[in-house]
Motif scaffolding. Structure first.
Motif, PDB file in Angstrom:
ATOM      1  N   LEU A 234      -5.244   1.555 -11.424  1.00 32.63           N
ATOM      2  CA  LEU A 234      -4.795   0.192 -11.737  1.00 32.63           C
ATOM      3  C   LEU A 234      -4.002  -0.312 -10.541  1.00 32.63           C
ATOM      4  CD1 LEU A 234      -3.649   0.306 -15.493  1.00 32.63           C
ATOM      5  CD2 LEU A 234      -5.871  -0.306 -14.535  1.00 32.63           C
ATOM      6  N   GLY A 235      -4.547  -1.301  -9.839  1.00 30.38           N
ATOM      7  CA  GLY A 235      -3.879  -1.844  -8.649  1.00 30.38           C
ATOM      8  C   GLY A 235      -4.581  -1.394  -7.381  1.00 30.38           C
ATOM      9  N   THR A 236      -5.633  -2.150  -6.993  1.00 32.74           N
ATOM     10  CA  THR A 236      -6.413  -1.800  -5.792  1.00 32.74           C
ATOM     11  C   THR A 236      -5.704  -2.283  -4.536  1.00 32.74           C
ATOM     12  OG1 THR A 236      -8.328  -2.450  -7.153  1.00 32.74           O
ATOM     13  CG2 THR A 236      -8.750  -1.926  -4.832  1.00 32.74           C
TER      14      THR A 236
ATOM     15  N   ILE B  24      -1.676   4.791 -11.906  1.00 31.01           N
ATOM     16  CA  ILE B  24      -1.196   3.493 -12.394  1.00 31.01           C
ATOM     17  C   ILE B  24      -0.259   2.906 -11.339  1.00 31.01           C
ATOM     18  CG2 ILE B  24      -0.103   2.293 -14.366  1.00 31.01           C
ATOM     19  CD1 ILE B  24      -2.505   4.019 -15.260  1.00 31.01           C
ATOM     20  N   ASP B  25      -0.768   1.950 -10.588  1.00 35.04           N
ATOM     21  CA  ASP B  25      -0.005   1.378  -9.476  1.00 35.04           C
ATOM     22  C   ASP B  25      -0.102  -0.150  -9.483  1.00 35.04           C
ATOM     23  OD1 ASP B  25       1.441   1.021  -7.179  1.00 35.04           O
ATOM     24  OD2 ASP B  25      -0.167   1.585  -5.818  1.00 35.04           O
ATOM     25  N   GLY B  26       0.135  -0.752 -10.635  1.00 32.39           N
ATOM     26  CA  GLY B  26       0.142  -2.207 -10.705  1.00 32.39           C
ATOM     27  C   GLY B  26       0.935  -2.631 -11.919  1.00 32.39           C
TER      28      GLY B  26
ATOM     29  N   ILE C 207      -6.293   0.839   0.170  1.00 34.35           N
ATOM     30  CA  ILE C 207      -5.892   2.042   0.918  1.00 34.35           C
ATOM     31  C   ILE C 207      -5.849   3.275  -0.006  1.00 34.35           C
ATOM     32  CG2 ILE C 207      -3.969   3.139   2.175  1.00 34.35           C
ATOM     33  CD1 ILE C 207      -5.303   1.163   3.971  1.00 34.35           C
ATOM     34  N   SER C 208      -5.113   3.177  -1.112  1.00 35.99           N
ATOM     35  CA  SER C 208      -5.041   4.342  -2.006  1.00 35.99           C
ATOM     36  C   SER C 208      -6.403   4.624  -2.635  1.00 35.99           C
ATOM     37  CB  SER C 208      -3.973   4.132  -3.084  1.00 35.99           C
ATOM     38  OG  SER C 208      -4.248   2.959  -3.813  1.00 35.99           O
ATOM     39  N   THR C 209      -7.169   3.553  -2.907  1.00 36.00           N
ATOM     40  CA  THR C 209      -8.518   3.737  -3.480  1.00 36.00           C
ATOM     41  C   THR C 209      -9.359   4.599  -2.542  1.00 36.00           C
ATOM     42  OG1 THR C 209      -8.263   1.384  -4.034  1.00 36.00           O
ATOM     43  CG2 THR C 209     -10.346   2.440  -4.653  1.00 36.00           C
TER      44      THR C 209
ATOM     45  N   PHE D 266      -9.055  -1.311 -10.454  1.00 34.39           N
ATOM     46  CA  PHE D 266      -8.839  -2.600 -11.121  1.00 34.39           C
ATOM     47  C   PHE D 266      -7.868  -3.445 -10.315  1.00 34.39           C
ATOM     48  CE2 PHE D 266     -10.338  -1.629 -15.556  1.00 34.39           C
ATOM     49  CZ  PHE D 266     -10.660  -0.293 -15.352  1.00 34.39           C
ATOM     50  N   GLU D 267      -8.189  -4.723 -10.177  1.00 41.37           N
ATOM     51  CA  GLU D 267      -7.302  -5.607  -9.407  1.00 41.37           C
ATOM     52  C   GLU D 267      -7.452  -7.038  -9.922  1.00 41.37           C
ATOM     53  OE1 GLU D 267      -4.879  -5.310  -6.846  1.00 41.37           O
ATOM     54  OE2 GLU D 267      -4.806  -7.441  -7.290  1.00 41.37           O
ATOM     55  N   GLY D 268      -6.326  -7.773  -9.945  1.00 48.84           N
ATOM     56  CA  GLY D 268      -6.344  -9.144 -10.436  1.00 48.84           C
ATOM     57  C   GLY D 268      -6.490 -10.199  -9.357  1.00 48.84           C
ATOM     58  N   CYS D 269      -6.092  -9.883  -8.127  1.00 45.25           N
ATOM     59  CA  CYS D 269      -6.082 -10.898  -7.072  1.00 45.25           C
ATOM     60  C   CYS D 269      -7.427 -10.928  -6.336  1.00 45.25           C
ATOM     61  CB  CYS D 269      -4.943 -10.603  -6.094  1.00 45.25           C
ATOM     62  SG  CYS D 269      -4.950 -11.729  -4.710  1.00 45.25           S
TER      63      CYS D 269
ATOM     64  N   GLY E 178      -9.715  -8.947 -12.492  1.00 46.37           N
ATOM     65  CA  GLY E 178      -9.093  -9.649 -13.620  1.00 46.37           C
ATOM     66  C   GLY E 178      -7.791  -8.983 -14.021  1.00 46.37           C
ATOM     67  N   ASP E 179      -7.097  -9.628 -14.939  1.00 41.15           N
ATOM     68  CA  ASP E 179      -5.833  -9.085 -15.451  1.00 41.15           C
ATOM     69  C   ASP E 179      -6.129  -7.791 -16.225  1.00 41.15           C
ATOM     70  OD1 ASP E 179      -3.444  -8.605 -16.778  1.00 41.15           O
ATOM     71  OD2 ASP E 179      -3.066 -10.722 -17.199  1.00 41.15           O
ATOM     72  N   PHE E 180      -5.363  -6.733 -15.954  1.00 41.44           N
ATOM     73  CA  PHE E 180      -5.580  -5.442 -16.649  1.00 41.44           C
ATOM     74  C   PHE E 180      -5.658  -5.659 -18.166  1.00 41.44           C
ATOM     75  CE2 PHE E 180      -2.532  -3.556 -13.230  1.00 41.44           C
ATOM     76  CZ  PHE E 180      -3.534  -3.589 -12.272  1.00 41.44           C
ATOM     77  N   GLN E 181      -4.866  -6.590 -18.625  1.00 44.33           N
ATOM     78  CA  GLN E 181      -4.783  -6.867 -20.062  1.00 44.33           C
ATOM     79  C   GLN E 181      -6.168  -7.231 -20.646  1.00 44.33           C
ATOM     80  OE1 GLN E 181      -1.401  -9.416 -20.925  1.00 44.33           O
ATOM     81  NE2 GLN E 181      -2.642 -10.431 -22.481  1.00 44.33           N
TER      82      GLN E 181
ATOM     83  N   SER F 196       0.836  -1.212   0.000  1.00 41.21           N
ATOM     84  CA  SER F 196       0.000   0.000   0.000  1.00 41.21           C
ATOM     85  C   SER F 196       0.862   1.250   0.000  1.00 41.21           C
ATOM     86  CB  SER F 196      -0.887   0.032   1.243  1.00 41.21           C
ATOM     87  OG  SER F 196      -1.582  -1.174   1.368  1.00 41.21           O
ATOM     88  N   LYS F 197       0.398   2.278  -0.663  1.00 35.94           N
ATOM     89  CA  LYS F 197       1.106   3.564  -0.626  1.00 35.94           C
ATOM     90  C   LYS F 197       1.090   4.056   0.814  1.00 35.94           C
ATOM     91  CE  LYS F 197       3.223   5.439  -3.581  1.00 35.94           C
ATOM     92  NZ  LYS F 197       4.186   4.461  -3.617  1.00 35.94           N
ATOM     93  N   ASN F 198       2.181   4.643   1.255  1.00 41.76           N
ATOM     94  CA  ASN F 198       2.229   5.077   2.649  1.00 41.76           C
ATOM     95  C   ASN F 198       1.356   6.314   2.870  1.00 41.76           C
ATOM     96  OD1 ASN F 198       3.664   7.351   1.885  1.00 41.76           O
ATOM     97  ND2 ASN F 198       5.652   6.485   2.396  1.00 41.76           N
TER      98      ASN F 198
HETATM   99  C1  LIG Z   1       1.304  -2.022  -5.385  1.00 45.01           C
HETATM  100  S1  LIG Z   1      -0.208  -2.875  -5.325  1.00 45.01           S
HETATM  101  C2  LIG Z   1      -1.413  -1.584  -5.288  1.00 45.01           C
HETATM  102  C3  LIG Z   1      -1.422  -0.825  -4.016  1.00 45.01           C
HETATM  103  C4  LIG Z   1      -2.567   0.137  -3.847  1.00 45.01           C
HETATM  104  N1  LIG Z   1      -2.680   1.028  -4.971  1.00 45.01           N
HETATM  105  C5  LIG Z   1      -2.364   0.973  -2.594  1.00 45.01           C
HETATM  106  O1  LIG Z   1      -1.495   1.870  -2.601  1.00 45.01           O
HETATM  107  O2  LIG Z   1      -3.060   0.740  -1.599  1.00 45.01           O
HETATM  108  C6  LIG Z   1      -0.354  -3.465  -6.975  1.00 45.01           C
HETATM  109  C7  LIG Z   1      -1.565  -4.356  -7.192  1.00 45.01           C
HETATM  110  O3  LIG Z   1      -1.721  -4.522  -8.602  1.00 45.01           O
HETATM  111  C8  LIG Z   1      -2.175  -5.834  -8.876  1.00 45.01           C
HETATM  112  N2  LIG Z   1      -1.750  -6.169 -10.238  1.00 45.01           N
HETATM  113  C9  LIG Z   1      -0.485  -6.143 -10.731  1.00 45.01           C
HETATM  114  N3  LIG Z   1      -0.478  -6.481 -12.033  1.00 45.01           N
HETATM  115  C10 LIG Z   1      -1.769  -6.731 -12.385  1.00 45.01           C
HETATM  116  C11 LIG Z   1      -2.397  -7.088 -13.604  1.00 45.01           C
HETATM  117  N4  LIG Z   1      -1.704  -7.269 -14.721  1.00 45.01           N
HETATM  118  N5  LIG Z   1      -3.739  -7.239 -13.601  1.00 45.01           N
HETATM  119  C12 LIG Z   1      -4.443  -7.057 -12.459  1.00 45.01           C
HETATM  120  N6  LIG Z   1      -3.906  -6.706 -11.265  1.00 45.01           N
HETATM  121  C13 LIG Z   1      -2.578  -6.530 -11.232  1.00 45.01           C
HETATM  122  C14 LIG Z   1      -1.506  -6.699  -7.809  1.00 45.01           C
HETATM  123  O4  LIG Z   1      -2.284  -7.855  -7.583  1.00 45.01           O
HETATM  124  C15 LIG Z   1      -1.429  -5.750  -6.613  1.00 45.01           C
HETATM  125  O5  LIG Z   1      -2.479  -5.971  -5.711  1.00 45.01           O
END
Ligand SMILES: C[S@@+](CC[C@H](N)C(=O)[O-])C[C@H]1O[C@@H](n2cnc3c(N)ncnc32)[C@H](O)[C@@H]1O
Length: 261
Positions: A113-115, A184-186, A119-121, A136-139, A163-166, A89-91
């Protein structure tokens, strides 16, 4: 070795970074004085930081699905929530900066991109409840916890795309039609980062702000940052080391600043 290279990059940043007096344009001066150096210790920020504290103590184990570049710190498949909260998570300092950016520029449609745990959301969403945050989040297991966090903090302006951003980004962008802020954080890799930028640019307007996380995380991310800076649509960029901020306002001249934050 990676850590040593990273420290060297940070020292270089500290040596070249400037303060508000280096700002040539009134737009940048305003950004530095009112947004970067602003204050945001309000109730929303306190609640989000309390949530972070709780997550940082949670021993619950989740199965990580990583579609991205992974972590320098922990690449295990099964991780404790507290480790994800501490490492991904971003501090608070940067979370609050996201909050101030949204409060100041009031973007209507925000894309993240990257939930992760959200926290950042939450910083993006709580700053301006009239904004819509499309995250958006893949996990899937991480999303479950993020959604609980959104419910617990009564954040109603967030939609999560899994799902995968792709496979999700293009489709969702067509629905949103215009993006006012993209964080863009993923998947911190060179080519994917450039692709996400290009894809979002198609839905950008003159006021759209792009924020890229970890622009100095690796050689690839530094290359991506240079590519983004040199794009013909990019005008003003601000390098804060851990974040890179891009403005595409056509009335600004093309200038790149490294600012101490
Ligand atoms: C650094 S974390 C995000 C942190 C968040 N933004 C925060 O500051 O609280 C990056 C997230 O992006 C997701 N991620 C990375 N590549 C991805 C992709 N290609 N598709 C979907 N999710 C992806 C990871 O599962 C991870 O949870």
């Amino acid at each position: 070795m990676k850590t040593l290279i990273f420290i060297k990059r940070y020292i270089k940043y500290l040596l070249v970074a400037k303060n508000k007096h280096s700002a040539q344009s009134p737009f940048l001066y305003e950004f530095i004085t009112k947004v970067l150096n602003g204050n945001s210790d309000d109730e929303n920020c306190k609640i989000i930081e309390n949530l972070r504290k709780e997550l940082c103590q949670l021993n619950q184990i989740i199965e990580i699905t990583d579609f991205g570049a992974g972590s320098h710190v922990n690449n295990a498949k099964k991780r404790k929530v507290k480790d994800v909260a501490k490492n991904s998570s971003k501090n608070s300092k940067f979370g609050k900066l996201l909050y101030r950016i949204v409060q100041f520029y009031k973007p209507q449609n925000i894309l993240e991109l990257g939930t992760s745990l959200g926290i950042s959301t939450l910083y993006l969403a709580k700053a301006e409840e009239a904004s819509k945050v499309h995250t958006f989040e893949g996990c899937l297991e991480t999303i479950k916890i993020a959604k609980q966090n959104f419910n617990n903090l009564d954040a109603k302006n967030i939609t999560v795309t899994s799902g995968d951003f792709q496979n999700t980004l293009q489709k969702k962008l067509k629905e949103i039609t215009t993006i006012d802020l993209a964080f863009i954080d993923g998947n911190h890799q060179e080519q994917p980062t450039i692709r996400y930028f290009k894809e979002c640019l198609k839905y950008a307007n003159n006021d759209t702000i792009f924020i890229f996380d970890d622009i100095h995380w690796s050689k690839g991310m530094q290359n991506a940052w240079e590519h983004i800076k040199s794009d013909k649509k990019t005008t003003l960029t601000v390098d804060l080391f851990y974040l890179g901020i891009v403005f595409i306002k056509s009335e600004l001249s093309k200038e790149h600043y490294t600012i101490r934050f």
